[in-house]
Design a protein around this motif. Structure first.
Motif, PDB file in Angstrom:
ATOM      1  N   CYS A   1      -4.720  -0.176  -7.183  1.00  0.00           N
ATOM      2  CA  CYS A   1      -3.182  -0.715  -6.678  1.00  0.00           C
ATOM      3  C   CYS A   1      -3.264  -2.321  -6.297  1.00  0.00           C
ATOM      4  CB  CYS A   1      -3.033   0.117  -5.158  1.00  0.00           C
ATOM      5  SG  CYS A   1      -3.855  -0.907  -3.850  1.00  0.00           S
TER       6      CYS A   1
ATOM      7  N   CYS B   1       0.737  -1.090   0.096  1.00  0.00           N
ATOM      8  CA  CYS B   1       0.157  -0.112   0.034  1.00  0.00           C
ATOM      9  C   CYS B   1       0.759   1.356   0.113  1.00  0.00           C
ATOM     10  CB  CYS B   1      -0.872   0.081   1.217  1.00  0.00           C
ATOM     11  SG  CYS B   1      -1.928   1.516   1.608  1.00  0.00           S
ATOM     12  N   GLU B   2       0.341   2.157  -0.652  1.00  0.00           N
ATOM     13  CA  GLU B   2       1.200   3.518  -0.671  1.00  0.00           C
ATOM     14  C   GLU B   2       0.308   4.581  -0.082  1.00  0.00           C
ATOM     15  OE1 GLU B   2       3.639   4.952  -3.503  1.00  0.00           O
ATOM     16  OE2 GLU B   2       4.473   3.248  -2.376  1.00  0.00           O
TER      17      GLU B   2
ATOM     18  N   CYS C   1      -2.373   6.191  -0.882  1.00  0.00           N
ATOM     19  CA  CYS C   1      -3.009   6.971  -1.790  1.00  0.00           C
ATOM     20  C   CYS C   1      -4.534   7.306  -1.685  1.00  0.00           C
ATOM     21  CB  CYS C   1      -2.843   6.707  -3.172  1.00  0.00           C
ATOM     22  SG  CYS C   1      -3.893   5.124  -3.610  1.00  0.00           S
ATOM     23  N   GLY C   2      -5.044   6.511  -1.012  1.00  0.00           N
ATOM     24  CA  GLY C   2      -6.559   6.965  -0.585  1.00  0.00           C
ATOM     25  C   GLY C   2      -7.606   6.422  -1.712  1.00  0.00           C
TER      26      GLY C   2
ATOM     27  N   CYS D   1      -8.822   3.715  -2.514  1.00  0.00           N
ATOM     28  CA  CYS D   1      -9.727   2.908  -1.891  1.00  0.00           C
ATOM     29  C   CYS D   1     -10.918   3.580  -1.264  1.00  0.00           C
ATOM     30  CB  CYS D   1      -9.175   1.690  -1.234  1.00  0.00           C
ATOM     31  SG  CYS D   1      -7.922   2.403   0.128  1.00  0.00           S
TER      32      CYS D   1
HETATM   33  S1  SF4 Z   1      -5.997   2.148  -2.946  1.00  0.00           S
HETATM   34 FE1  SF4 Z   1      -5.980   2.029  -0.728  1.00  0.00          FE
HETATM   35  S2  SF4 Z   1      -4.629   0.094  -0.111  1.00  0.00           S
HETATM   36 FE2  SF4 Z   1      -4.243   0.864  -2.349  1.00  0.00          FE
HETATM   37  S3  SF4 Z   1      -2.418   1.779  -2.337  1.00  0.00           S
HETATM   38 FE3  SF4 Z   1      -4.089   3.528  -2.258  1.00  0.00          FE
HETATM   39  S4  SF4 Z   1      -4.627   3.740  -0.003  1.00  0.00           S
HETATM   40 FE4  SF4 Z   1      -3.271   1.755  -0.313  1.00  0.00          FE
END
Ligand code: SF4
Length: 656
Positions: free
Chosen positions: A152, A108-109, A111-112, A114
């Motif tokens: 992701c 996980c990065e 990034c938000g 999800c």
């Molecule tokens: S989409 Fe969610 S789980 Fe995937 S990298 Fe972004 S924050 Fe992490």
């Protein structure tokens, strides 16, 4: 309009086709039914002519289409309420698929995306050594699965099997029998107890149990529940007043300043104005669950950040735990509040965060804050009839925590301890040494050495300009690492197969399960109309493929690397080269006046998050910020006479 969020049945027969036909009969121009695509008791043929059924993924498009319709239009959104699903699943009256989502938080990065896709409160933040990542709160997850659409490769579904039970689901045993009996408060005059928490977590159940226990003891009691939204995340207050005789209780509410005790099952609700108003200096005693609960602001914050990709405009949401704790201490006085990590302890011990509130009740009871006997409370739990053994165990573990916290902490310790990446570094040396080791695993010792050399140069330069200050060194140590350890195909494969992830899955699940991966491998993924790669599900064979892929990491970036020429990988390498050039400029031009700008510049890689098109958004915003900061850095050199200035005294005005 009538909103029924508490699971109440409605009178009469009101189905989606009936609503649609009624709307059509009343002359509504355009009607669209939107649902989640799961089986529905109606067919298209049951709807009026021309009423389409669209998937909820198209909700935004549907709303845009309807706003163009002249006259009245209607959107009928048909989906079982999330709280209702959970309720029905507990009663066994709603399908409960043996499929759970987990996030590999090392992949996980943060990034938000999800949260943007799911808007779900069960996607929670977890702070790790390598930044804030995401996890799924398995206790509150409604199995909606829309978070998987976050772009992701961090998502895996566990199909089959079940969550492991907690370590201590049964009450009983010597430890509980030996617990001392507390001195209970008198009820000669009414005792005011306020239980606060979040809807859907069982706050109302606490009030109901106390009501029954008081009834069994022949005491007078009033319980008044005041709830915000019943769905997950709404604030709930249970006003409980207990006295020797019912006629002593004139009012059902705990009046302002008259709470003898507060059980704060959620810190945010306990620190709200509504709760603080009930507390009184020198009178009220408080026990608080200080574990962070996801709030809707958090979810909205993550989603907004993913949409904009701009950390300046949508900064990381901050849980103001410290200030809320302080507010409560100020309201009741020093020594009258106890904070405990109740959610974490209850979940580790009992396997479900729903045990938290009974755990809190047990703790508060043992501290002498609840004027009802043990036998009556235990009997009330039995009469309640739901999860009797688990609720009794939660209550007893709460009691034991009040008496012997060290033993409870030990019992709740995860089998293999806290994952290494969940342990945060406590010094800049540790930050550097851990990342140097990681980069050796990522590629090789030479790659790690390249990292260590640049960081060492920065430390030297910073020490010369600002002795004793390591802000820039730490920023480079973190930022440079993030760029060097870019999550390409080999790294994602390594992070799935080096043992850590699979061990954690094994610790959480048992039974016969298989892993399904949700990814968009560049060589396999198709693209959507926007040119974005589309994720697909891959069965357990993917794990074997990932194991194989890790063996080829020495090819990374070479002419033989099949991924090296993709736009994403070229950007990764470009970012590293650009960053090295920037840091060289910082080292050469660093002085006290531009130190602050240098620190922010060096930290920018931490604002580049996610994968694919999501990462592009973050990258574009970071680039804009970089241009401003570079200009500031170059212009803010200290005049020769101010060579003694300390970096912390510098005031940098950089457009936000
Ligand atoms: S989409 Fe969610 S789980 Fe995937 S990298 Fe972004 S924050 Fe992490």
């Amino acid at each position: 309009a009538v909103a029924m969020t508490g699971g109440q049945p409605h009178d009469g027969n009101l189905s989606v086709p009936i609503i649609a036909r009624q709307l059509a009969a009343e002359g509504v121009q355009k009607i669209v039914v939107v649902n989640d695509g799961t089986g529905r008791a109606y067919e298209r043929s049951g709807l009026p002519n021309g009423v389409p059924i669209r998937h909820r993924d198209e909700l935004d498009d549907v709303q845009r289409e309807l706003r163009e319709v002249a006259g009245v239009s209607a959107l009928i959104y048909d989906q079982t309420c999330a709280a209702e699903k959970r309720r029905r699943r507990k009663r066994g009256t709603f399908p409960d698929p043996a499929r759970r989502v987990v996030i590999n938080d090392r992949v996980c990065e943060g990034c938000g995306d999800c949260s943007e896709k799911s808007n779900c409160m069960s996607v929670v933040a977890v702070d790790t050594e390598f930044g804030r990542k995401r996890a799924i709160d398995q206790s509150s997850c409604n199995k909606d699965y829309s978070c998987i659409k976050g772009f992701c490769p961090s998502f895996v579904t566990i199909e089959g099997g079940q969550l492991r039970k907690g370590k201590a689901t049964q009450a009983g045993g010597d430890a509980f029998d030996r617990l001392p009996m507390p001195t209970l408060p008198t009820t000669r005059t009414p005792w005011g107890l306020l239980v606060t928490g979040v809807g859907g977590t069982g706050v109302v159940t606490i009030g109901a149990l106390l009501g029954m226990a008081a009834h069994l003891e022949g005491k007078g009691i009033s319980v008044l529940d005041m709830a915000g939204l019943a769905q997950k995340g709404g604030a709930v207050w249970s006003h409980v007043r207990i006295a020797d005789r019912q006629e002593q209780l004139y009012a059902a509410r705990v009046a302002a300043g008259e709470a003898n005790a507060v059980i704060g099952c959620d810190l945010v609700v306990a620190a709200s104005d509504e709760s603080l108003a009930k507390m009184s200096l020198g009178l009220t005693r408080v026990v608080i669950n200080r574990d962070q609960t996801n709030t809707s602001e958090f979810v909205r914050g993550f989603a907004a950040q993913a949409r904009s990709g701009n950390v300046q405009v949508n900064p990381d949401p901050i849980f103001p735990g410290r200030s809320m704790e302080q507010q409560i201490v100020e309201a009741v006085g020093e020594g009258r509040v106890e904070f405990l990590d109740a959610s974490r302890l209850a979940t580790e011990l009992l396997g479900d965060s729903i045990a938290t509130n009974l755990f809190m009740l047990g703790y508060a009871w043992q501290q002498g804050l609840v004027p009802l006997g043990l036998a009556a409370i235990m009997r009330a739990i039995e009469i309640n009839g739901t999860a009797v053994a688990g609720n009794k165990a939660a209550f007893q573990w709460g009691r034991r925590t009040a008496v012997d916290p060290a033993a409870v902490l030990e019992a709740a310790r995860p089998k293999s301890g806290l994952p290494a990446h969940h342990q945060l570094s406590t010094s800049v040396d540790e930050v550097i040494s851990r990342r140097t080791a990681q980069l050796t695993d990522y590629q090789n010792a030479a790659y790690a050495e390249r990292y260590a050399r640049l960081v060492a140069r920065v430390r030297q330069a910073e020490d010369a300009v600002a002795p004793g200050i390591t802000l820039l060194s730490e920023a480079v140590a973190r930022g440079y690492y993030k760029l060097l350890a870019y999550k390409d195909e080999y790294e994602v494969a390594r992070l799935y197969t080096d043992g850590d992830f699979l061990k954690r899955v094994e610790e959480s699940f048992d039974g016969d399960y298989r892993l399904v991966f949700h990814m968009a491998p560049p060589l396999l993924a198709r693209k959507d109309a926007n040119g974005h790669q589309v994720k697909r599900s891959y069965g357990p064979w993917m794990l074997k493929a990932l194991r194989l892929l890790t063996r080829f990491k020495p090819l990374r970036g070479t002419a033989l690397d099949p991924f090296a020429r993709s736009a994403e990988r070229r950007l990764d390498r470009q970012l590293i080269a650009d960053y090295e050039a920037t840091v060289n400029e910082l080292v050469a031009g660093l002085d006290p006046a531009n130190h602050e700008a240098a620190v922010e510049l060096a930290s920018l890689p931490e604002q580049i998050r996610g994968f694919g098109h999501v990462r592009e958004r973050y990258h574009a915003s970071a680039k804009q910020r970089e241009a401003l900061l570079l200009a500031a850095f170059r212009n803010m050199k200290a005049p020769a006479a101010s060579g003694q200035a300390r970096p912390r005294k510098t005031i940098a005005v950089i457009p936000g």
